[in-house]
Motif scaffolding. Sequence first.
Motif, short mmCIF file in Angstrom:
data_model
loop_
_atom_site.label_atom_id
_atom_site.label_comp_id
_atom_site.label_asym_id
_atom_site.label_seq_id
_atom_site.Cartn_x
_atom_site.Cartn_y
_atom_site.Cartn_z
N ARG A 108 59.32 143.06 63.58
CA ARG A 108 59.03 144.25 64.55
C ARG A 108 60.37 144.52 65.29
O ARG A 108 60.66 145.88 65.45
CB ARG A 108 57.91 143.92 65.34
N GLU A 109 61.08 143.52 65.68
CA GLU A 109 62.36 143.52 66.60
C GLU A 109 63.51 143.92 65.91
O GLU A 109 64.17 144.52 66.44
CB GLU A 109 62.58 142.10 67.43
N ASN A 110 63.65 143.50 64.76
CA ASN A 110 64.84 143.30 63.99
C ASN A 110 65.02 144.10 62.70
O ASN A 110 65.86 144.23 61.94
CB ASN A 110 65.54 142.09 63.79
N GLY A 111 63.86 144.48 62.17
CA GLY A 111 63.69 144.94 60.77
C GLY A 111 63.09 143.99 59.61
O GLY A 111 62.55 144.26 58.56
N ALA A 112 63.63 142.60 59.93
CA ALA A 112 63.17 141.57 59.06
C ALA A 112 62.84 140.34 59.77
O ALA A 112 63.58 140.11 60.67
CB ALA A 112 64.58 141.52 58.00
N GLY A 113 62.03 139.52 59.47
CA GLY A 113 61.72 138.23 59.90
C GLY A 113 61.36 137.27 58.91
O GLY A 113 60.62 137.53 57.97
N PHE A 114 61.98 135.98 58.87
CA PHE A 114 61.64 134.87 57.77
C PHE A 114 61.28 133.63 58.44
O PHE A 114 62.32 133.09 59.45
CB PHE A 114 62.72 134.98 56.80
N VAL A 115 60.40 133.12 58.05
CA VAL A 115 59.83 131.77 58.65
C VAL A 115 59.36 130.68 57.57
O VAL A 115 58.65 131.03 56.78
CB VAL A 115 58.52 132.04 59.60
N THR A 116 60.01 129.60 57.76
CA THR A 116 59.81 128.41 56.95
C THR A 116 58.79 127.68 57.61
O THR A 116 58.91 127.28 58.67
CB THR A 116 61.05 127.67 56.28
N VAL A 117 58.07 126.83 56.64
CA VAL A 117 57.01 125.69 57.47
C VAL A 117 56.88 124.74 56.50
O VAL A 117 56.67 124.77 55.43
CB VAL A 117 55.48 126.65 57.29
N ARG A 118 57.30 123.58 57.53
CA ARG A 118 57.09 122.26 56.93
C ARG A 118 56.08 121.42 57.18
O ARG A 118 55.19 121.98 58.35
CB ARG A 118 58.37 121.34 57.21
N ASN A 119 55.66 120.34 56.71
CA ASN A 119 54.49 119.43 57.14
C ASN A 119 53.14 120.42 57.21
O ASN A 119 52.55 120.00 58.27
CB ASN A 119 55.07 118.92 58.42
N SER A 120 53.02 120.98 56.39
CA SER A 120 51.84 121.78 56.38
C SER A 120 50.78 121.12 55.14
O SER A 120 51.07 120.29 54.46
CB SER A 120 52.04 123.34 56.31
N THR A 121 49.63 122.09 55.08
CA THR A 121 48.47 121.51 53.99
C THR A 121 48.17 122.70 53.28
O THR A 121 48.72 123.90 53.52
CB THR A 121 47.68 120.93 54.53
N HIS A 122 47.46 122.65 52.24
CA HIS A 122 47.13 123.77 51.27
C HIS A 122 46.52 124.97 52.22
O HIS A 122 45.97 124.74 53.00
CB HIS A 122 45.93 123.16 50.31
N TYR A 123 47.31 126.21 51.87
CA TYR A 123 47.09 127.37 52.61
C TYR A 123 45.97 128.37 51.94
O TYR A 123 45.93 129.48 52.44
CB TYR A 123 48.30 127.95 53.46
N GLY A 124 45.56 128.16 50.89
CA GLY A 124 44.89 128.89 50.01
C GLY A 124 45.48 129.80 49.23
O GLY A 124 46.47 129.61 48.62
N ALA A 125 44.89 130.91 49.18
CA ALA A 125 45.60 132.33 48.63
C ALA A 125 46.74 132.88 49.12
O ALA A 125 46.61 133.20 50.28
CB ALA A 125 44.31 133.28 47.85
N GLY A 126 47.82 132.77 48.45
CA GLY A 126 49.07 133.28 48.95
C GLY A 126 49.04 134.76 49.56
O GLY A 126 49.61 135.08 50.51
N ALA A 127 48.36 135.45 49.06
CA ALA A 127 48.29 136.95 48.96
C ALA A 127 47.85 137.19 50.30
O ALA A 127 47.89 138.24 51.17
CB ALA A 127 47.54 137.72 47.98
N CYS A 128 46.86 136.45 50.89
CA CYS A 128 46.04 136.63 52.26
C CYS A 128 47.12 136.63 53.38
O CYS A 128 46.76 137.40 54.38
CB CYS A 128 45.03 135.39 52.27
N TYR A 129 48.09 135.97 53.25
CA TYR A 129 49.27 136.19 54.28
C TYR A 129 50.17 137.47 54.10
O TYR A 129 50.51 138.21 54.83
CB TYR A 129 50.22 134.73 54.53
N ALA A 130 50.30 137.60 52.73
CA ALA A 130 51.51 138.78 52.49
C ALA A 130 50.67 140.02 52.99
O ALA A 130 51.36 141.13 53.63
CB ALA A 130 51.76 138.81 50.92
N VAL A 131 49.35 140.13 52.95
CA VAL A 131 48.76 141.38 53.09
C VAL A 131 48.63 141.68 54.67
O VAL A 131 48.25 142.83 55.19
CB VAL A 131 47.34 141.56 52.50
N MET A 132 48.78 140.49 55.19
CA MET A 132 48.90 140.78 56.95
C MET A 132 49.75 141.70 57.41
O MET A 132 49.62 142.42 58.05
CB MET A 132 48.89 139.40 57.70
#
Lengths: 354, 354
Positions: A108-132
């Motif tokens: 929203r601020e810069n045109g692009a945003g990328f976030v990596t996440v470590r130490n997590s667990t199974h997040y279900g279906a990947g598409a559910c985040y992309a469609v947000m």
Amino acid sequence: MTTEPVRILAGPLRQFTAAVFEKLGVPAADAAIAADILVAADLRGVDSHGVAHLAPFYVQRIRDGRVNVTPDIRTVAEDAATAVMDADRALGFVAGHRAMRLAMSKARENGAGFVTVRNSTHYGAGACYAVMALEEDMIGISLTQGGVAIVAPGGRGKGIGSNVISVAVPAGEEAPFVLDMSTGVVAGGKLELAALNNRPIPAGWAVDLDNRPVTDVKKVTGGILPLGGTPAFGAYKGFGLAVLVDILSSVLSGDITVPEMDETTSFPGRATHFFGALKVASFMPVERFKQRMDEMVRAHHALPKAEGVERIYLAGEIEAETERDRRARGIPLHPDVVASLRELGLELNTPDRL
Amino acid sequence: MTTEPVRILAGPLRQFTAAVFEKLGVPAADAAIAADILVAADLRGVDSHGVAHLAPFYVQRIRDGRVNVTPDIRTVAEDAATAVMDADRALGFVAGHRAMRLAMSKARENGAGFVTVRNSTHYGAGACYAVMALEEDMIGISLTQGGVAIVAPGGRGKGIGSNVISVAVPAGEEAPFVLDMSTGVVAGGKLELAALNNRPIPAGWAVDLDNRPVTDVKKVTGGILPLGGTPAFGAYKGFGLAVLVDILSSVLSGDITVPEMDETTSFPGRATHFFGALKVASFMPVERFKQRMDEMVRAHHALPKAEGVERIYLAGEIEAETERDRRARGIPLHPDVVASLRELGLELNTPDRL
């Protein structure tokens, strides 16, 4: 004994699922997010990543202490358009939701945003985040490390992850473009389903320890082949995509990759993720972009078709149709799944039952 | 008549190639960039995208007026981490080089930078731009629309592009990870090579107009199959990746996608691109990242191997070996290619000859 699916509306299913998580100590807001994402997968038709896995996957892992229900999710590194988060072994839904929101706020601020996440667990279906990202007219990207399941070209036995690539792009009147794929020939769920129904699998999905294609799931002693199958048909591409996802999710977040795992560093359901958002308005007016997406979709529909084919489907079109149907008529669940959920509700004494 | 390859060192080959472009009106700085990128492809072993195509592709298109040798390449939209460029029909090398530099400069400032390019032409090997990011310890991404070559699942005849995904990730002592793949089962160059050598192709690479697999290149009346091959083995994944690349390169830059092209909107060698850069230092200390990349690579090397396999190769490892060899011993070129280049040098009266 019937195996006719039982249809349950998304609303009550979501409410019940949230109640289960709450009973296990997950704070109400996080429980609602987890329930939203699980039911969103069921609505899209990704049955392998919906409430069917609630009891055997998520509830079990919370009870085993593998998942931290009150995690301290922290941003450990940050730049204007990037961040690294440590999920503190949160439910992947909760960590993923928060990280995707952060990527979107940076976009929203810069045109692009990328976030990596470590130490997590199974997040279900990947598409559910992309469609947000679609809600804010952004292109959404969601990658995740999957469990070890794939045989590397030249390898013996499974050695790399069934890693996942999901990308969502907003459209106008047409369904959004939503790619949601594992980097193997097939997702592991397809093999589970074949085993459950005692059906053979096509030769070329998976191999034994000597890399011979097998059609009996019980004989898959090796693993699933990477997308492409064999080197002559592009296996190095599927392998390369799988490793790329692991690099972006794991190395870039400060976590370990699938082939580095052993009993001391791994547990079932551990995961790392990578999220991205590109703000369409930074590239061109949103309305123009959506009109052009519609034209792009229609140009694909208008391609000459093979005999007997009525329609060429783009990524996400079948899921959009499924979602319309399931929102109206309810989500069809296997009666065994419904029984296991009802049992869970009784056991946990949830306020609502299915 | 010998078909033994003739080895030519990269330096003289680069100088000769730059001279050819200059003689055709390309400014010296742009000619040097174009020569660098063509010879870089040859050094990496991507012979299908090197100087062998100089005369038939690039020189011909400049002479036909398809390529603008003195373009006005402009940034038409911009945000902190994004930009859109109009290439004004520049040589794709020149537009791609400038756009990748812009993506890197945005990543230097904000952690991430993404640049789409419309109205461009064929830019050679995608990896040549992705690897530019390595010099600044960034992850580089380079996508491009390819020519129409692939049959969509359910389609009859080629309808979508042989679109390309390239990603480069820096490592420490190990070779950088460099994925460079078309989204078809094989790149079009593999079919050209089979035709040239009168060799059959494996059934499953390409089909006739009735979607029957063929082994004789002359019978490929349909097109190449998407990565995955058939729907049961993941063709929708290859198709989805191909469309995704076209969306990011073409829709997001304000240009048209492959299935939208016709005689009035297209010409041989037209192209659109998408470049990205992620600055490693925004995520973690660079030295730590490179050490972890080395460990990741070695963990893959250490996986159990199939009988007779000595080594598991990650994306970019064979190319790194090839480049070491070719830098030392020269680039092996087919004598016909050398003859055509010499003829071109005579015709254009270049200051140096091969």
